[in-house]
Design a protein around this motif. Structure first.
Motif, PDB file in Angstrom:
ATOM      1  N   GLU A 191      -9.306   0.918  10.500  1.00  0.00           N
ATOM      2  CA  GLU A 191      -9.671   0.402   9.188  1.00  0.00           C
ATOM      3  C   GLU A 191      -8.505  -0.354   8.548  1.00  0.00           C
ATOM      4  O   GLU A 191      -8.696  -1.423   7.955  1.00  0.00           O
ATOM      5  CB  GLU A 191     -10.121   1.555   8.283  1.00  0.00           C
ATOM      6  CG  GLU A 191     -11.456   2.154   8.649  1.00  0.00           C
ATOM      7  CD  GLU A 191     -12.622   1.237   8.306  1.00  0.00           C
ATOM      8  OE1 GLU A 191     -12.566   0.548   7.264  1.00  0.00           O
ATOM      9  OE2 GLU A 191     -13.595   1.205   9.074  1.00  0.00           O
ATOM     10  N   LEU A 192      -7.299   0.199   8.642  1.00  0.00           N
ATOM     11  CA  LEU A 192      -6.125  -0.470   8.075  1.00  0.00           C
ATOM     12  C   LEU A 192      -5.909  -1.835   8.717  1.00  0.00           C
ATOM     13  O   LEU A 192      -5.662  -2.835   8.026  1.00  0.00           O
ATOM     14  CB  LEU A 192      -4.874   0.393   8.279  1.00  0.00           C
ATOM     15  CG  LEU A 192      -4.374   1.165   7.043  1.00  0.00           C
ATOM     16  CD1 LEU A 192      -5.423   2.164   6.574  1.00  0.00           C
ATOM     17  CD2 LEU A 192      -3.067   1.885   7.357  1.00  0.00           C
ATOM     18  N   ASP A 193      -6.010  -1.897  10.025  1.00  0.00           N
ATOM     19  CA  ASP A 193      -5.777  -3.167  10.730  1.00  0.00           C
ATOM     20  C   ASP A 193      -6.833  -4.208  10.364  1.00  0.00           C
ATOM     21  O   ASP A 193      -6.511  -5.374  10.123  1.00  0.00           O
ATOM     22  CB  ASP A 193      -5.774  -2.933  12.249  1.00  0.00           C
ATOM     23  CG  ASP A 193      -4.528  -2.204  12.716  1.00  0.00           C
ATOM     24  OD1 ASP A 193      -3.555  -2.123  11.938  1.00  0.00           O
ATOM     25  OD2 ASP A 193      -4.515  -1.708  13.858  1.00  0.00           O
ATOM     26  N   GLU A 194      -8.106  -3.792  10.317  1.00  0.00           N
ATOM     27  CA  GLU A 194      -9.177  -4.735   9.986  1.00  0.00           C
ATOM     28  C   GLU A 194      -9.033  -5.255   8.563  1.00  0.00           C
ATOM     29  O   GLU A 194      -9.172  -6.456   8.307  1.00  0.00           O
ATOM     30  CB  GLU A 194     -10.544  -4.056  10.161  1.00  0.00           C
ATOM     31  CG  GLU A 194     -10.947  -3.834  11.613  1.00  0.00           C
ATOM     32  CD  GLU A 194     -12.335  -3.223  11.736  1.00  0.00           C
ATOM     33  OE1 GLU A 194     -13.014  -3.095  10.680  1.00  0.00           O
ATOM     34  OE2 GLU A 194     -12.737  -2.874  12.857  1.00  0.00           O
ATOM     35  N   LEU A 195      -8.760  -4.370   7.620  1.00  0.00           N
ATOM     36  CA  LEU A 195      -8.651  -4.767   6.227  1.00  0.00           C
ATOM     37  C   LEU A 195      -7.412  -5.625   5.979  1.00  0.00           C
ATOM     38  O   LEU A 195      -7.452  -6.572   5.182  1.00  0.00           O
ATOM     39  CB  LEU A 195      -8.621  -3.522   5.331  1.00  0.00           C
ATOM     40  CG  LEU A 195      -9.950  -2.778   5.224  1.00  0.00           C
ATOM     41  CD1 LEU A 195      -9.756  -1.385   4.645  1.00  0.00           C
ATOM     42  CD2 LEU A 195     -10.933  -3.568   4.364  1.00  0.00           C
ATOM     43  N   GLU A 211      -8.899  -7.818  -8.066  1.00  0.00           N
ATOM     44  CA  GLU A 211      -8.829  -7.243  -6.723  1.00  0.00           C
ATOM     45  C   GLU A 211     -10.148  -7.406  -5.992  1.00  0.00           C
ATOM     46  O   GLU A 211     -11.217  -7.219  -6.568  1.00  0.00           O
ATOM     47  CB  GLU A 211      -8.470  -5.756  -6.807  1.00  0.00           C
ATOM     48  CG  GLU A 211      -7.056  -5.495  -7.300  1.00  0.00           C
ATOM     49  CD  GLU A 211      -6.815  -4.009  -7.498  1.00  0.00           C
ATOM     50  OE1 GLU A 211      -7.651  -3.370  -8.172  1.00  0.00           O
ATOM     51  OE2 GLU A 211      -5.814  -3.498  -6.993  1.00  0.00           O
ATOM     52  N   THR A 212     -10.074  -7.747  -4.715  1.00  0.00           N
ATOM     53  CA  THR A 212     -11.275  -7.887  -3.895  1.00  0.00           C
ATOM     54  C   THR A 212     -11.706  -6.519  -3.384  1.00  0.00           C
ATOM     55  O   THR A 212     -10.958  -5.536  -3.442  1.00  0.00           O
ATOM     56  CB  THR A 212     -11.010  -8.814  -2.705  1.00  0.00           C
ATOM     57  OG1 THR A 212     -10.034  -8.193  -1.844  1.00  0.00           O
ATOM     58  CG2 THR A 212     -10.500 -10.175  -3.165  1.00  0.00           C
ATOM     59  N   LYS A 213     -12.926  -6.456  -2.845  1.00  0.00           N
ATOM     60  CA  LYS A 213     -13.425  -5.206  -2.266  1.00  0.00           C
ATOM     61  C   LYS A 213     -12.524  -4.750  -1.118  1.00  0.00           C
ATOM     62  O   LYS A 213     -12.282  -3.555  -0.938  1.00  0.00           O
ATOM     63  CB  LYS A 213     -14.856  -5.396  -1.771  1.00  0.00           C
ATOM     64  CG  LYS A 213     -15.885  -5.556  -2.869  1.00  0.00           C
ATOM     65  CD  LYS A 213     -17.286  -5.705  -2.289  1.00  0.00           C
ATOM     66  CE  LYS A 213     -18.326  -5.846  -3.381  1.00  0.00           C
ATOM     67  NZ  LYS A 213     -19.702  -6.000  -2.836  1.00  0.00           N
ATOM     68  N   GLU A 214     -12.041  -5.721  -0.326  1.00  0.00           N
ATOM     69  CA  GLU A 214     -11.172  -5.379   0.810  1.00  0.00           C
ATOM     70  C   GLU A 214      -9.848  -4.777   0.335  1.00  0.00           C
ATOM     71  O   GLU A 214      -9.330  -3.827   0.937  1.00  0.00           O
ATOM     72  CB  GLU A 214     -10.908  -6.616   1.660  1.00  0.00           C
ATOM     73  CG  GLU A 214     -12.099  -7.127   2.448  1.00  0.00           C
ATOM     74  CD  GLU A 214     -13.072  -7.914   1.596  1.00  0.00           C
ATOM     75  OE1 GLU A 214     -14.204  -8.153   2.067  1.00  0.00           O
ATOM     76  OE2 GLU A 214     -12.699  -8.302   0.463  1.00  0.00           O
ATOM     77  N   ALA A 217     -10.523  -1.266  -0.856  1.00  0.00           N
ATOM     78  CA  ALA A 217     -10.791  -0.398   0.297  1.00  0.00           C
ATOM     79  C   ALA A 217      -9.499  -0.038   1.018  1.00  0.00           C
ATOM     80  O   ALA A 217      -9.286   1.123   1.408  1.00  0.00           O
ATOM     81  CB  ALA A 217     -11.756  -1.084   1.260  1.00  0.00           C
ATOM     82  N   LEU A 218      -8.609  -1.012   1.200  1.00  0.00           N
ATOM     83  CA  LEU A 218      -7.342  -0.761   1.877  1.00  0.00           C
ATOM     84  C   LEU A 218      -6.482   0.206   1.074  1.00  0.00           C
ATOM     85  O   LEU A 218      -5.882   1.139   1.628  1.00  0.00           O
ATOM     86  CB  LEU A 218      -6.591  -2.075   2.093  1.00  0.00           C
ATOM     87  CG  LEU A 218      -5.217  -1.973   2.765  1.00  0.00           C
ATOM     88  CD1 LEU A 218      -5.328  -1.310   4.139  1.00  0.00           C
ATOM     89  CD2 LEU A 218      -4.581  -3.352   2.894  1.00  0.00           C
ATOM     90  N   LEU A 219      -6.445   0.018  -0.232  1.00  0.00           N
ATOM     91  CA  LEU A 219      -5.644   0.901  -1.077  1.00  0.00           C
ATOM     92  C   LEU A 219      -6.155   2.333  -1.009  1.00  0.00           C
ATOM     93  O   LEU A 219      -5.373   3.288  -0.949  1.00  0.00           O
ATOM     94  CB  LEU A 219      -5.674   0.388  -2.523  1.00  0.00           C
ATOM     95  CG  LEU A 219      -4.635   0.982  -3.483  1.00  0.00           C
ATOM     96  CD1 LEU A 219      -3.224   0.731  -2.987  1.00  0.00           C
ATOM     97  CD2 LEU A 219      -4.813   0.415  -4.878  1.00  0.00           C
ATOM     98  N   ARG A 220      -7.490   2.494  -0.985  1.00  0.00           N
ATOM     99  CA  ARG A 220      -8.046   3.855  -0.902  1.00  0.00           C
ATOM    100  C   ARG A 220      -7.700   4.518   0.430  1.00  0.00           C
ATOM    101  O   ARG A 220      -7.429   5.724   0.474  1.00  0.00           O
ATOM    102  CB  ARG A 220      -9.561   3.806  -1.113  1.00  0.00           C
ATOM    103  CG  ARG A 220      -9.972   3.637  -2.575  1.00  0.00           C
ATOM    104  CD  ARG A 220     -11.452   3.899  -2.767  1.00  0.00           C
ATOM    105  NE  ARG A 220     -12.266   2.842  -2.215  1.00  0.00           N
ATOM    106  CZ  ARG A 220     -12.800   1.848  -2.914  1.00  0.00           C
ATOM    107  NH1 ARG A 220     -12.577   1.773  -4.210  1.00  0.00           N
ATOM    108  NH2 ARG A 220     -13.557   0.937  -2.349  1.00  0.00           N
ATOM    109  N   TRP A 221      -7.724   3.753   1.526  1.00  0.00           N
ATOM    110  CA  TRP A 221      -7.362   4.328   2.817  1.00  0.00           C
ATOM    111  C   TRP A 221      -5.902   4.802   2.819  1.00  0.00           C
ATOM    112  O   TRP A 221      -5.587   5.890   3.319  1.00  0.00           O
ATOM    113  CB  TRP A 221      -7.580   3.312   3.942  1.00  0.00           C
ATOM    114  CG  TRP A 221      -8.934   3.386   4.556  1.00  0.00           C
ATOM    115  CD1 TRP A 221      -9.946   2.481   4.449  1.00  0.00           C
ATOM    116  CD2 TRP A 221      -9.449   4.447   5.384  1.00  0.00           C
ATOM    117  NE1 TRP A 221     -11.063   2.906   5.136  1.00  0.00           N
ATOM    118  CE2 TRP A 221     -10.783   4.112   5.723  1.00  0.00           C
ATOM    119  CE3 TRP A 221      -8.921   5.646   5.851  1.00  0.00           C
ATOM    120  CZ2 TRP A 221     -11.582   4.927   6.520  1.00  0.00           C
ATOM    121  CZ3 TRP A 221      -9.727   6.470   6.653  1.00  0.00           C
ATOM    122  CH2 TRP A 221     -11.031   6.104   6.980  1.00  0.00           C
ATOM    123  N   ILE A 222      -5.012   3.994   2.277  1.00  0.00           N
ATOM    124  CA  ILE A 222      -3.594   4.372   2.252  1.00  0.00           C
ATOM    125  C   ILE A 222      -3.388   5.617   1.400  1.00  0.00           C
ATOM    126  O   ILE A 222      -2.606   6.519   1.746  1.00  0.00           O
ATOM    127  CB  ILE A 222      -2.731   3.211   1.736  1.00  0.00           C
ATOM    128  CG1 ILE A 222      -2.857   2.008   2.675  1.00  0.00           C
ATOM    129  CG2 ILE A 222      -1.258   3.628   1.650  1.00  0.00           C
ATOM    130  CD1 ILE A 222      -2.276   0.734   2.125  1.00  0.00           C
TER     131      ILE A 222
END
Length: 381
Positions: A191-195, A211-214, A217-222
């Motif tokens: 997910e991190l790599d794709e985003l 902020e974009t959806k991507e 999403a990346l911030l939530r994963w981190i």
């Protein structure tokens, strides 16, 4: 308020009329601004929903329909819902929400319904001590099915993990299932790599850009990785790849003090501090490479500087400590040589010289004791 008037009228309606009024209320909630949503008396609303369910004046299906949109708006408007939902309402709603979340159809309508159910469920595990039997097997099934069939939206997949990680970091002993059966590390890395590839980093640096959806999403994963690393204990061969993905995010973000930079270096620091990864993983994932480059930026704020310095300290401590039951001293000595050569090559020696007093001081004080102009203490290479 029109919303409250509609809710008060529900008790005297039949099933279809109730559904129509709930849908109208949902539209009103979606149209609310963040400030309007925050001032809404949600505790009173949840208490009324519980009472109407118990009195059989509101069907469970319509109650869930209303609760899902409240949970959805809470997340999308970045509002933390705490202390409002009663234990009674939680115990009633969780099984029904899970039933919705288990739907496997891939139509857009069903995907949206599943997404909203999972987001509503996210309100509960953060605040309440829900029995594992109420959710664990179902969430495991949802994740495994998605990994094979890709039926969830990205947001839904994030939040099913959020529920599990929140319980894991609360000491529920779920690490074996999360890492070995559900492969969290592998999934987080993907997910991190794709985003990271999806985000237009140059556009992100422009002031005032939403902020974009991507990006969200990346911030939530981190942020999930931070919670995961706090409790992670098992050795995972994929850890070095995950470290590499975190480092790539740091390098991609041009803003020295951006949110991604902060949460990424915090993740690395937590991982090193809590033994969530081996020092060798930090080396292979290039975390060692990024430290000297980033820490010498004159524009770094104190939070970032503290996290970088603590990361250096933890790596140093782990290199000099004697490991229990150590059998391969030669391998450990070679690892130390590689790391010190790498850090020396990248300016590690100058950083240590610059901070030789502050590094020791950090062991006993918080970051806010750093000098105001800490950059003046750095030796520029």
């Amino acid at each position: 308020m029109h919303f409250e008037e509609l809710f008060d009228e529900i008790g005297g309606c039949n099933e279809d009329e109730q559904k129509f009024k709930v849908e109208e209320m949902n539209e009103l909630i979606e149209e609310m601004s963040k400030d309007e949503f925050e001032t809404m008396d949600r505790k009173n609303l949840f208490d009324k929903i519980t009472k109407k369910i118990e009195e059989k004046k509101l069907s469970m299906e319509n109650a869930i329909l209303l609760l899902k949109i409240v949970g959805y708006c809470k997340v999308m408007k970045k509002i933390y819902l705490f202390g409002f939902i009663s234990d009674e309402l939680i115990s009633i709603c969780v099984p029904y929400l899970l039933k919705v979340a288990l739907k496997k159809e891939e139509s857009e309508e069903v995907q949206k319904e599943v997404e909203m159910a999972l987001l509503a469920l996210c309100c509960a595990p953060e605040c309440y001590d829900i029995e594992q039997k109420l959710y664990l097997n179902e969430l495991k099934e949802i994740i495994l099915y998605h990994q094979e069939h890709h039926n969830l939206t990205r947001l839904a997949y994030q939040f099913v993990w959020k529920i599990l990680i929140s319980k894991f970091s609360s000491g529920r002993g779920l690490e074996g299932m999360i890492t070995k059966e559900l492969h969290f590390v592998r999934e987080a890395r993907r997910e991190l790599d794709e985003l990271t590839r999806c985000i237009d980093w140059k556009r992100k640096d422009e002031k005032g850009e939403k902020e974009t959806k991507e990006e969200l999403a990346l911030l939530r994963w981190i942020q999930k990785l931070n919670r995961f690393f706090y409790s992670c204990q098992m050795r995972n061969e994929e850890n070095c790849n995950l470290i590499g993905s975190i480092v790539r995010v740091i390098r991609a973000e041009n803003d020295d003090n951006g949110d991604f930079h902060f949460f990424c270096i915090q993740s690395l620091r937590i991982a090193a501090e809590n033994r969530a990864v081996e020092v060798e993983d930090l080396l292979k994932g290039e975390a060692i490479d990024v430290i000297p480059v980033e820490i010498q930026r004159q524009t770094l704020n104190h939070n970032l500087t503290w996290n970088y310095l603590q990361l250096i300290l933890k790596i140093s401590e782990r290199l000099i400590e004697k490991r229990d039951g150590e059998t391969n001293k030669t391998k450990r000595k070679e690892l130390k040589r590689k790391i010190f050569e790498k850090m020396e090559e990248e300016g590690y020696e100058d950083i240590i010289t610059s901070f030789h007093i502050i590094l020791h001081y950090l062991n006993f004080n918080f970051f806010n004791f750093l000098p105001e102009y800490y950059g003046d203490f750095l030796v520029n290479i």
